[in-house]
Design a protein around this motif. Structure first.
Motif, PDB file in Angstrom:
ATOM      1  N   ALA A   1      -3.112  12.644  10.182  1.00 34.24           N
ATOM      2  CA  ALA A   1      -2.967  11.457   9.347  1.00 34.24           C
ATOM      3  C   ALA A   1      -1.282  11.877   7.998  1.00 34.24           C
ATOM      4  O   ALA A   1      -0.740   9.886   7.801  1.00 34.24           O
ATOM      5  N   ASN A   2      -1.283  12.454   7.940  1.00 25.42           N
ATOM      6  CA  ASN A   2      -0.417  13.412   7.359  1.00 25.42           C
ATOM      7  C   ASN A   2       1.030  12.666   7.774  1.00 25.42           C
ATOM      8  O   ASN A   2       1.792  12.550   7.220  1.00 25.42           O
ATOM      9  N   ILE A   3       1.049  13.272   9.029  1.00 26.93           N
ATOM     10  CA  ILE A   3       3.016  13.075  10.186  1.00 26.93           C
ATOM     11  C   ILE A   3       2.284  11.195  10.202  1.00 26.93           C
ATOM     12  O   ILE A   3       3.403  11.126   9.492  1.00 26.93           O
ATOM     13  N   LEU A   4       1.627  10.855  10.692  1.00 31.93           N
ATOM     14  CA  LEU A   4       1.693   9.544  10.469  1.00 31.93           C
ATOM     15  C   LEU A   4       2.329   8.598   9.280  1.00 31.93           C
ATOM     16  O   LEU A   4       2.750   7.485   8.997  1.00 31.93           O
ATOM     17  N   ILE A   5       1.437   8.541   8.530  1.00 27.19           N
ATOM     18  CA  ILE A   5       1.821   8.249   6.929  1.00 27.19           C
ATOM     19  C   ILE A   5       2.817   8.848   6.124  1.00 27.19           C
ATOM     20  O   ILE A   5       3.503   7.314   5.531  1.00 27.19           O
ATOM     21  N   ALA A   6       3.872   9.373   6.649  1.00 31.27           N
ATOM     22  CA  ALA A   6       4.660   9.996   6.039  1.00 31.27           C
ATOM     23  C   ALA A   6       5.674   8.549   6.213  1.00 31.27           C
ATOM     24  O   ALA A   6       6.970   8.713   5.155  1.00 31.27           O
TER      25      ALA A   6
ATOM     26  N   GLU B   1       0.748  -1.197  -0.506  1.00 32.21           N
ATOM     27  CA  GLU B   1      -0.026   0.348  -0.606  1.00 32.21           C
ATOM     28  C   GLU B   1       0.814   0.873   0.262  1.00 32.21           C
ATOM     29  O   GLU B   1       1.732   1.562   1.073  1.00 32.21           O
ATOM     30  N   LEU B   2       0.767   2.479  -1.101  1.00 26.69           N
ATOM     31  CA  LEU B   2       1.400   3.224  -1.334  1.00 26.69           C
ATOM     32  C   LEU B   2       1.607   4.480  -0.354  1.00 26.69           C
ATOM     33  O   LEU B   2      -0.096   4.208   0.714  1.00 26.69           O
ATOM     34  N   PRO B   3       2.011   5.487  -0.296  1.00 22.29           N
ATOM     35  CA  PRO B   3       1.734   6.936   0.803  1.00 22.29           C
ATOM     36  C   PRO B   3       0.116   7.462   1.035  1.00 22.29           C
ATOM     37  O   PRO B   3      -0.621   7.604   1.473  1.00 22.29           O
TER      38      PRO B   3
END
Lengths: 478, 487
Positions: free
Chosen positions: A315-320, A295-297
């Motif tokens: 969410a952005n912080i976590l998935i980065a 699964e990609l970012p």
């Protein structure tokens, strides 16, 4: 008004066990020249043999950026003399790279923007020249010679230093998601050349560009570009012109300086390497890799917002970072905690600890299930948030589990109402003057009473119950 | 003994008429006696050879026979040999010792052969006369005033003078076939990719191919069977199955169709023409069909070759920079001085000439006009051959326009020197297998017959060559013993 035009070339070390054209190990940090075999040393008669893993990795990358995977790509020789380049040429790709025409989306100032990727090609790294080991001589370490790289060349679609950093971070995150690179910038696994030019808004033609070489941190990229943009604008505003040249960024002085012209005046005399066959990729190979893609970012971001109800920011912080996102999901796995609370703890507490101790996301000393246990104690009112933060620190540093620390150190929260009732009674009795003031309307003193209870219990009192008890008793008195 | 073929020597060893040790000693004596004058060896590995021969004899005594058990041979000094100097005929590598064996060397060792030494050659295989060697010119055993050809001149002349029964060579534009022709021995350059290039010092990687010299085609077949095959260390080596070429040569010959390119006979010296026509007559008598063919683009061969080969060599030779190994200039002032002087002092004139030509051909702005164009010509030449092979089995012609030339006669005329490869370069450009076998004499100097086959048709070439040698005895002729100090 001036407009900035930036294109980036990123060199990413591929995470293979052995080198791109030899079977020598790629481990970092070994004793000098112990990981260079006859092929890496460029001895007479040796021949390169392509490590197939790098092809798979390049295909993975190509698919992730929706690029075109070349059915046939060619290795070429880039000829130049340098002591840490053993063969006198670098094997790279020139006319037919393995990946072309992809793109990635970046998110900046609440807007999504597509940054084009012109090409990504495979090549070997050079060795390292060491100038400070001996007084009058330079030394060469060829451990890195032949380490596989993928060079990712962007279109000149980037318009500011900030955008450049966002793009780089996105790329960094992507290669880590794909597990094709560890992206370690300090060890040089992810480094960047920036092509920078400026032009008047109204001008159609691009300005003359300078290339800043080998920048190895996000911060430096930002600083280097900002410096360079100002330098170029100053030149142009004063009626001077920018010259096309290669520059180096000096992080200590925070400036860019021209490289000596000798180092850049090169005609590389590219031609197809006759020692290597064209890399031929058939569609079945691509299909197979496609079916194994992680699964990609972008997909993960969407899923985090939707299924965990996180804010886009969180969410952005976590998935980065792939490992951080995994950590979050692992902590939630037992399905006994609220996702938002877990996200908060990870973003504020865990990341702060990681930063302080300089530990990367792949190696957090607190296992997700142990963090889960700690947060369940908070949820069940066994400990307060404040206590939990203290316990977490100890877990991080000493590797102990939450329940061990709580038992050993008596961290348990006092939630027994009868016990607390007695303490509250005592506090009110001992501070009767303040109680009188409170009753005459100085309701701000409520906090003072809570504080006194906490003092008596060394902070272990359950604040919720203390609040309730105080409220009840004081209201009764009114 | 020195006149025996490999096949005969092998028989002697198998039947224990002679030991490997005796054979080794015998040829080492001949080398010591005659090579001072001929100069076909750069390094003689006496100690190693005798030690190996003893080991092989022990194996033989236990009836543990390998394909080439006890056969003495010489390696061209372009093949890397562990613990033995590999100079490539250059001052640049005068004292270079490789830490590994080339695949060809390893295979021949594993077959039980005994290496007697490393043979002289043109520097980095660049030359057609063996005059560019840092270690001095090699003499043609038929007449010491003449060149043996090049670049594998030492390998060819050592076999011609019967100092070794066989040797290895490499062929980039004719470097096996041309000296074989000028020295009156048999030599084969296999299909590009048939033999591994690993450990063979690169001159022009897309043209270089290893091969062998011996007195007869059958001997060549025996050796080729051992060195051919895919090598995972060489990506350009072919996965094509290896056949036993020797067995093919022992089978009954079936007449085939032979193509003779008109371009190879145009303006050919009359006497050479006569010798060639006589050879063709023999095949006619044997029932072969002779067809005139056209290889119209082959006249562009030397020009294309003189772009592609220098271009690749300019890059291949960049590693000799004085930094890690090889010749390093003394008292240098800085890095650039180290590069410039190490390379200026370490390389000879011809090597420098080719590096300059190649660097020029690859330069920005000239690449399309030279390198790319040469590659296109290369494709045209290949197409001509493939077209011809639709109608003929093999192509025959003279290997060289003439016999050996006098030492020094072309040394200062590079173009004349390059033209001595006019019949041989096309096979390299097209990657085809080709062989030269003795077909007669002119003024007491030998002449070679070139046999070119389609890709991987070494079997057809060797079969035709060995049949020719069953009928003729040109391959049995040997240099006058008086010249070698024998009566």
């Amino acid at each position: 008004m001036w407009e900035t035009i930036i294109g980036l070339e990123v060199h990413t070390q591929l995470r293979t066990k052995s080198k791109i054209f030899s079977s020598a190990s790629t481990d970092f940090g070994s004793e000098q020249n112990t990981q260079a075999c006859a092929i890496d040393l460029g001895l007479p008669g040796v021949l390169p043999v392509l490590n197939k893993d790098v092809v798979f990795m390049a295909i993975k990358f190509g698919l992730a950026i929706n690029g075109k995977i070349a059915k046939k790509s060619i290795f070429a020789r880039k000829n130049y003399f340098y002591p840490d380049l053993p063969k006198g040429y670098q094997i790279s790709q020139y006319e037919l790279p393995i990946v072309e025409s992809g793109s990635i989306n970046i998110f900046h100032k609440d807007k999504s923007k597509k940054i084009g990727i012109t090409r990504a090609h495979l090549e070997e790294d050079a060795g390292k020249s060491v100038h400070d080991l001996f007084d009058d001589k330079s030394a060469i370490d060829l451990n890195r010679a032949g380490t596989p790289l993928i060079e990712i060349v962007s279109e000149p679609d980037i318009r500011s230093a900030e955008e450049a950093v966002i793009y780089l971070k996105k790329l960094h995150s992507l290669v880590r998601y794909l597990e094709i690179s560890d992206g370690n910038m300090e060890q040089g696994s992810f480094r960047c050349d920036a092509n920078v030019s400026v032009k008047k808004n109204t001008d159609k033609k691009l300005g003359i560009r300078a290339e800043i070489k080998n920048i190895n941190s996000f911060k430096f990229v930002e600083n280097a570009i900002n410096f360079e943009v100002n330098r170029q604008i100053n030149l142009l505003e004063n009626g001077n012109s920018v010259i096309q040249e290669t520059r180096l960024y000096d992080p200590i002085k925070n400036e860019t300086r021209p490289m000596r012209s000798k180092e850049e005046a090169n005609d590389y005399r590219y031609f197809p390497d006759p020692d290597l066959l064209p890399v031929v990729i058939d569609s079945s190979m691509i299909e197979k890799i496609k079916s194994d893609m992680p699964e990609l970012p972008d997909k993960r971001l969407e899923r985090f917002i939707k299924s965990y109800k996180l804010s886009e920011y969180d969410a952005n912080i976590l998935i980065a970072d792939k490992f951080l996102a995994n950590y979050f999901e692992e902590t939630l796995k037992a399905n006994n905690l609220e996702s938002k609370i877990v996200a908060n703890w990870i973003i504020t507490e865990i990341l702060a600890l990681a930063k302080k101790s300089n530990i990367d996301t792949e190696n957090f000393p607190v296992e997700p299930n142990n963090l889960n246990e700690l947060l369940v104690f908070v949820k069940d009112d066994i400990i307060s948030s404040k206590q939990a933060k203290e316990i977490l620190q100890r877990m991080w540093l000493k590797g102990e589990k939450a329940n061990t620390i709580i038992e050993k150190e008596g961290f348990q929260q006092i939630s027994d109402s009868t016990e607390l009732d007695k303490i509250v009674e005592n506090v009110l009795k001992n501070n009767y003057k303040s109680v009188e003031e409170y009753m005459s309307g100085k309701t701000k003193l409520f906090g003072f009473f809570v504080g006194q209870v906490m003092k008596e219990t060394e902070g272990k009192a359950n604040p919720k119950i203390v609040n309730e008890l105080l409220r009840g008793k004081l209201d009764k008195k009114c | 003994m020195y006149n025996k073929t490999l096949v005969e020597l092998r028989e002697e060893i198998v039947t224990k008429k002679v030991s490997s040790y005796e054979l080794t000693k015998y040829f080492l004596e001949r080398i010591k006696k005659f090579d001072k004058e001929i100069n076909s060896f750069i390094t003689i590995t006496e100690e190693y050879a005798l030690k190996t021969a003893k080991k092989i004899d022990q194996e033989i005594s236990k009836n543990n026979m390998r394909a080439l058990s006890g056969i003495p041979l010489a390696q061209k000094d372009i093949f890397c040999t562990e613990n033995v100097k590999t100079t490539c005929g250059s001052k640049m590598l005068e004292s270079f010792v490789s830490p590994y064996d080339a695949t060809v060397v390893k295979k021949l060792k594993n077959a039980g052969s005994v290496m007697l030494g490393k043979t002289n050659m043109d520097e980095f295989a660049m030359g057609s006369s063996n005059e560019t060697s840092f270690f001095g010119e090699v003499k043609n055993p038929w007449n010491f005033e003449y060149v043996p050809g090049g670049s594998s001149g030492g390998s060819a002349s050592s076999v011609a003078a019967r100092l070794v029964p066989c040797s290895t060579g490499t062929d980039t534009g004719g470097s096996i076939r041309q000296p074989a022709s000028l020295c009156g021995v048999s030599g084969i350059k296999p299909t590009y990719g048939r033999v591994s290039r690993y450990g063979m010092i690169a001159f022009a990687s897309s043209l270089d191919q290893a091969g062998v010299f011996a007195k007869t085609a059958k001997d060549c077949a025996l050796l080729l069977t051992e060195i051919a095959g895919y090598d995972e260390k060489d990506s350009t080596s072919a996965e094509e199955k290896v056949i036993n070429y020797f067995d093919i040569c022992t089978k009954k010959f079936k007449p085939i169709t032979i193509g003779v390119p008109e371009e190879f006979l145009d303006g050919l010296d009359n006497e050479v023409r006569k010798v060639f026509d006589d050879a063709i007559e023999i095949f006619k008598k044997e029932g072969c069909k002779i067809k005139k063919i056209n290889l119209s683009n082959s006249k562009l061969g030397v020009s294309a070759y003189q772009v592609v080969a220098p271009a690749e060599c300019s890059s291949n030779l960049s590693r000799y920079d004085g930094v890690r190994y090889g010749y390093r200039a003394k008292n240098v002032s800085d890095l650039e001085d180290l590069y410039k002087r190490s390379r200026s002092e370490g390389f000879g004139k011809e090597v420098k000439r080719r590096i300059l030509v190649g660097t020029y051909a690859l330069s920005a702005g000239y690449y399309d006009a030279y390198y790319l164009k040469a590659q296109k010509i290369r494709q045209l030449i290949t197409n001509d051959f493939l077209e011809a092979f639709k109608n003929v089995d093999l192509i025959l012609g003279p290997t060289t326009p003439d016999t050996a030339f006098k030492i020094g006669s072309k040394a200062n005329d590079p173009i004349a020197m390059y033209l001595s490869d006019v019949y041989t370069v096309s096979a390299n450009l097209a990657g085809l297998p080709a062989m030269s076998i003795p077909m007669g004499f002119k003024n007491e100097l030998p002449l070679g017959l070139q046999i070119i086959g389609s890709h991987f048709d070494e079997d057809k070439i060797l079969s035709l060559a060995s049949h020719f040698q069953e009928i003729t005895n040109w391959h049995d002729h040997q240099p006058k013993q008086k010249l070698l100090g024998l009566d």
